[in-house]
Design an enzyme around this catalytic site. Structure first.
Site, PDB file in Angstrom:
ATOM      1  N   ASP A   8       0.869  -1.178   0.000  1.00 23.64           N
ATOM      2  CA  ASP A   8       0.000   0.000   0.000  1.00 23.64           C
ATOM      3  C   ASP A   8       0.909   1.232   0.000  1.00 23.64           C
ATOM      4  OD1 ASP A   8       0.896   0.278   2.601  1.00 23.64           O
ATOM      5  OD2 ASP A   8      -1.071   0.131   3.540  1.00 23.64           O
ATOM      6  N   CYS A  65       2.978  -3.388   4.033  1.00 23.10           N
ATOM      7  CA  CYS A  65       2.145  -2.259   4.459  1.00 23.10           C
ATOM      8  C   CYS A  65       2.877  -1.606   5.636  1.00 23.10           C
ATOM      9  CB  CYS A  65       0.716  -2.686   4.790  1.00 23.10           C
ATOM     10  SG  CYS A  65       0.550  -3.868   6.142  1.00 23.10           S
ATOM     11  N   THR A  67       2.659  -2.059   8.897  1.00 19.80           N
ATOM     12  CA  THR A  67       3.093  -3.022   9.906  1.00 19.80           C
ATOM     13  C   THR A  67       3.298  -4.434   9.359  1.00 19.80           C
ATOM     14  OG1 THR A  67       0.796  -3.556  10.372  1.00 19.80           O
ATOM     15  CG2 THR A  67       1.815  -1.830  11.743  1.00 19.80           C
ATOM     16  N   GLY A  70      -1.888  -5.856   8.362  1.00 16.95           N
ATOM     17  CA  GLY A  70      -3.070  -5.763   7.500  1.00 16.95           C
ATOM     18  C   GLY A  70      -2.947  -6.659   6.275  1.00 16.95           C
ATOM     19  N   HIS A  98       8.915 -24.394   9.252  1.00 15.99           N
ATOM     20  CA  HIS A  98       7.903 -25.020  10.102  1.00 15.99           C
ATOM     21  C   HIS A  98       6.481 -24.792   9.601  1.00 15.99           C
ATOM     22  CE1 HIS A  98      10.569 -25.351  13.972  1.00 15.99           C
ATOM     23  NE2 HIS A  98      11.159 -25.824  12.886  1.00 15.99           N
ATOM     24  N   HIS A 134       5.861 -31.284  11.173  1.00 16.51           N
ATOM     25  CA  HIS A 134       5.593 -29.967  10.576  1.00 16.51           C
ATOM     26  C   HIS A 134       4.566 -30.092   9.455  1.00 16.51           C
ATOM     27  CE1 HIS A 134       8.542 -28.241  13.128  1.00 16.51           C
ATOM     28  NE2 HIS A 134       9.547 -28.949  12.618  1.00 16.51           N
TER      29      HIS A 134
END
Ligand code: RB5
Length: 154
Positions: A8, A65, A67, A70, A98, A134
């Site tokens: 974004d 973005c 963080t 989102g 994993h 896994h």
């Protein structure tokens, strides 16, 4: 590897930087925007990239973005996606080993460019573990997509 990369407005500068890095590593990169500083809604970009991964148009995606959160929330709504926000090389490696993560999400407002470069390089070079436990857990993650909660769920 075919990589779709998107961001974004918070992540355009970091995206350009990582596009260049990925191309120099020899990957085929599809930059789906956004371009410029105009506000863009991260779920739109996440959806486009996630669909490219699940349909095989791309092997993996890098989504940026502010963080990374989102983008990961939106991408993980697409069936078949395991998008992971990674904040260092160890989380990037373990997300692949994993969790068999198929999308890397990064936070441009909370992470430095150099760290993101190393994280992306690690994510792109790590491979899923062949250990049964896994694989079993990843299969259980994917099975949740087929389930409907009733209120008596275990
Ligand atoms: C955009 O301002 C910001 O909310 C977005 O980039 C992201 O951090 C959301 O998770």
């Amino acid at each position: 590897m075919k990589i779709v990369i998107g961001s974004d407005h918070a992540g355009t500068q970091l995206k350009s930087y990582l596009v260049d890095i990925a191309q120099k590593l020899g990957h085929q990169v599809n930059d789906i925007g956004t371009f410029g500083s105009q506000s863009a809604d991260y779920p739109d970009i996440a959806y486009t990239a996630a669909c490219q991964v699940t349909t095989g148009l791309a092997d993996t995606a890098v989504l940026i973005c502010g963080t990374g959160i989102g983008m990961s929330l939106a991408a993980n709504k697409v069936k078949g996606i395991r998008a992971a926000v990674c904040w260092n090389q160890q989380t990037a490696e373990l997300a692949r080993k994993h969790n068999d993560a198929n999308i890397l999400c990064l936070g441009a407002r909370i992470m430095g460019k150099q760290a993101c470069k190393k994280i992306m390089e690690t994510f792109l070079s790590a491979v899923p573990s062949s250990q049964d436990r896994h694989g079993r857990r990843v299969a259980k993650i994917m099975n949740i997509e087929e389930r409907i909660c009733t209120g008596e769920d275990k």
